[in-house]
Write an enzyme that holds these catalytic residues in place. Structure first.
Site, mmCIF file in Angstrom:
data_model
loop_
_atom_site.group_PDB
_atom_site.id
_atom_site.type_symbol
_atom_site.label_atom_id
_atom_site.label_comp_id
_atom_site.label_asym_id
_atom_site.label_seq_id
_atom_site.Cartn_x
_atom_site.Cartn_y
_atom_site.Cartn_z
ATOM 1 N N LYS A 94 26.735 46.654 35.716
ATOM 2 C CA LYS A 94 26.750 46.088 34.361
ATOM 3 C C LYS A 94 27.660 44.858 34.288
ATOM 4 C CE LYS A 94 30.220 49.264 32.401
ATOM 5 N NZ LYS A 94 30.924 49.678 33.580
ATOM 6 N N ARG A 96 30.681 42.504 32.908
ATOM 7 C CA ARG A 96 32.021 42.674 32.344
ATOM 8 C C ARG A 96 32.080 41.872 31.049
ATOM 9 N NH1 ARG A 96 35.724 41.957 37.658
ATOM 10 N NH2 ARG A 96 35.765 44.115 38.337
ATOM 11 N N GLY A 121 35.775 37.910 37.233
ATOM 12 C CA GLY A 121 34.361 37.667 37.544
ATOM 13 C C GLY A 121 33.774 36.421 36.911
ATOM 14 N N LYS A 122 34.490 35.308 37.034
ATOM 15 C CA LYS A 122 33.951 34.047 36.518
ATOM 16 C C LYS A 122 32.797 33.553 37.393
ATOM 17 C CE LYS A 122 38.140 32.209 36.416
ATOM 18 N NZ LYS A 122 38.972 33.432 36.405
ATOM 19 N N CYS A 478 55.337 47.732 30.202
ATOM 20 C CA CYS A 478 56.282 46.703 30.643
ATOM 21 C C CYS A 478 57.679 47.290 30.477
ATOM 22 C CB CYS A 478 56.111 45.399 29.873
ATOM 23 S SG CYS A 478 56.939 45.306 28.293
#
Ligand code: DTP
Ligand code: MG
Ligand code: ZN
Length: 632
Positions: A94, A96, A121-122, A478
């Site tokens: 699928k 992102r 995932g560019k 954090c």
């Protein structure tokens, strides 16, 4: 008569000094007004657009929000093929967040800037359209190593892709150049470095032919922030890429980056001559990363033994990166860790290419656990199971830090990002970036990230990237959120006056003081003559350093460089706000982590029950505040 004049002159001087203070105060108030206005704007925007952090942050005026929603659908003429290729070719189940929207927009012929955190995932956003379109896609990428990685990957999934760059052989280049104008182009993606576009007229003329024949289907400019001097990785050849839109105005352009503020994007848009791009921004919040800052003690830097212990215990058998400041540091830190029994190799730009790729390969296949690297180990490092990224020295900006630390946890499982923050490192980096246009300003954002004890680290990153921050977005991932309210606000006005007096005195004696010299002078270690003329302190070294850093961050101290042919020296001078200290009513505060025994007990028990293993976190070596209270 003369004494009258002298009196008037003295009064005039005093009025002028007071005016100067008022002007500074006005400037401060104006700055505050600007900050509040921008804050208000962000909050209003949040009210308008609740909760969806993957919404586009801004879009070309031609597209309303409603219209943009349409691009998340799968009823386009190409939708069936997209889905099929995603599964069959890319073997992914699928999309992102934002991928489908970006792909549909680009397939519809829109110019698009896609800002998406590193590792999300560019590449798929131009690789998949390339596979599903006629003709070929031109991909501009800054580094040959990035091109090689992508070619290798595409080959493994049977997608035809070629490249042209400085290291292409003559025969290969000739073949590719001929193929560009084939009626049936035998590849789907053509990767080039910007330098090739700018320098090769032959390539340009072939691309023009393909364009006229309608076979240049799309242009992707990867790492698009490299266009702008305000980005963190400016590359001069990128500045000349305006030629793409000029020569191929009808081809949709897709600019991709992991880190760009809106001003950097605006700059890129201007440079690339893209009139009205749609900008899609994914959230910067990497929810699986735990952010932490540890203080390096200038007296006894035990960061190496600390890092060794972490790697051998907490990260036993897990993969990671230790980032260092210089090539020399890469060698020494690597050797030190090795001595402590950790399987590591150094990596830096000065190694020969075979050694570099060998280290990369061994690490990628888990033959070595850790790479001790300079920033040369950067773009394109795509190992999914990196469990920790430790910075032995702070990064030169938040953008850099975000990108470097972002190599952790690409598989979406928990991973740690730890920075060791040392006073002297600030000035080592400062001297290195002295020639960069906004180098100091950017470095101070990183210092502020580290020195900060009361704001969630994620919120500091989000605000930096102009993302509206929601306090629920951290989930105690954090150190600041874990330590809760474990800090106090202390008044450092008198300390500031003492330090400013030291710097002023040096100035009047035509002397320049390095931060180390100022530290020592204030702690009473300088020449006896000076000691008599200044107010020394009994604060500890760490406290002194924390206060000087804070004064630098707040603009009461500033930086002064001196260049020799071999090196750059960093000195402290009075900052723009120093005159404000002459005003009796003016006060300065800073926040410090509370670390007295009682506070520590509270902290440890708190952490133990909630977080189990992490109770040993070393926040405890941050500046002690008890003595400060006594001192005031
Ligand atoms: N839809 C998806 N589902 C699962 N994995 C995906 C999906 N899309 C991409 N990936 C994987 C492929 C890669 O191994 C990894 C990183 O993708 P990549 O395109 O290299 O990131 P990026 O270009 O955004 O990061 P960087 O900023 O570091 O270049 O994510
Ligand atoms: Mg990429
Ligand atoms: Zn937090």
């Amino acid at each position: 008569m003369n004494s009258d004049r002298a009196k008037v002159q003295a009064e005039l001087d005093s009025v002028e000094a007071e005016l100067k203070v008022v002007e500074l105060q006005l400037a401060e108030l104006l700055k505050k007004q600007a900050r509040l206005t921008s804050n208000r704007k962000q909050l209003l925007r949040r009210l308008e657009k609740p909760c969806d952090s993957t919404q586009p942050s801004g879009s070309g005026p031609a597209m309303t929000k409603q219209e943009l929603l349409r691009y998340e659908k799968d009823d386009f003429p190409w939708s069936t093929e997209l889905k099929q290729s995603l599964k069959d070719v890319f073997q992914l189940s699928k999309f992102r967040p934002l991928q489908l929207k970006a792909i549909n927009l680009s397939m519809s012929g829109k110019d698009l800037f896609l800002v998406m955190p590193t590792g999300r995932g560019k590449s798929l956003c131009y690789q998949l359209p390339a596979v599903c379109s006629e003709g070929f896609t031109l991909v501009v990428t800054p580094l040959v190593s990035l091109i090689e990685d992508q070619l290798m990957y595409l080959k493994s999934i049977d997608v035809e892709a070629v490249s042209l760059n400085a290291s292409s052989s003559k025969e290969h280049a000739k073949m590719v150049l001929a193929e560009i104008t084939d009626t049936k182009v035998p590849f789907k993606l053509l990767y080039v470095t910007p330098e090739k576009i700018v320098k090769s007229k032959l390539l340009m003329s072939r691309l023009e032919k393909a364009y006229s024949a309608g076979r240049l289907s799309r242009i992707a400019v990867d790492e698009v922030h490299c266009c702008s001097q305000w980005g963190h990785d400016f590359k001069p050849d990128y500045k000349l890429l305006e030629i793409l839109k000029r020569q191929f105005p009808k081809v949709p352009l897709l600019g991709l980056t992991a880190t760009a503020t809106s001003s950097v994007l605006k700059d890129c848009q201007k440079i690339l001559c893209v009139p009205e791009p749609i900008t899609l921004t994914a959230s910067f919040n990497r929810t699986n990363l735990y952010y932490e800052v540890r203080f390096k003690d200038s007296n006894s830097d035990d960061s190496i033994s600390d890092i060794s212990a972490l790697i051998k215990e907490r990260y036993k058998d897990q993969s990671g990166i230790v980032y260092v400041f210089s090539q020399k540091d890469a060698e020494t830190v690597s050797a030190d860790l090795q001595k402590n029994g950790v399987k590591v190799s150094p990596y830096h730009a000065n190694m020969n290419p075979e050694d570099k790729s060998q280290v990369h390969r061994k690490w990628a296949t888990n033959k070595i656990q850790v790479v001790v690297a300079t920033v040369a180990f950067g773009m394109g490092i795509d190992k999914a199971d990196v469990r920790f990224v430790i910075h032995h020295t702070i990064s030169k900006s938040i953008e850099n830090y975000y990108q470097e630390s972002g190599r952790a946890g690409r598989d979406d499982k928990p991973a740690d990002c730890i920075v060791y923050f040392g006073f002297n490192d600030i000035f080592r980096i400062s001297a290195m970036v002295a020639m960069e246009k906004v180098g100091q300003q950017k470095l101070l954002t990183m210092v502020d990230y580290c020195q900060n004890v009361d704001r969630c680290r994620r919120s500091v990153i989000a605000v930096h990237f102009e993302e509206a921050w929601d306090d629920g977005g951290c989930n105690k991932m954090c150190d600041v959120c874990r330590h809760g309210n474990d800090y106090i606000t202390v008044d450092i006005t008198q300390h500031a006056k003492d330090v400013v007096q030291i710097v002023e005195l040096a100035g009047s004696l035509d002397e320049k003081l390095t931060p180390l010299k100022v530290t020592e002078a204030w702690m009473g270690k300088g020449p006896a003559k000076r000691r008599k003329m200044i107010q020394t302190t009994t604060l500890s070294r760490l406290e002194v350093e924390a206060i000087i850093t804070s004064l630098l961050l707040q603009g009461y101290l500033g930086e002064d460089f001196s260049f020799t042919p071999y090196t750059t020296y960093f000195y402290l001078k009075l900052g723009g706000k120093a005159p404000l200290l002459k005003n009796q009513a003016h006060s300065i505060t800073m926040k410090m982590r509370r670390t007295g025994l009682d506070a520590n007990t509270v902290k440890v028990s708190q952490v133990k029950t909630k977080e189990g293993k992490r109770s040993g976190d070393k926040a405890a070596n941050s500046p002690v505040t008890k003595k400060i209270k006594k001192d005031l």
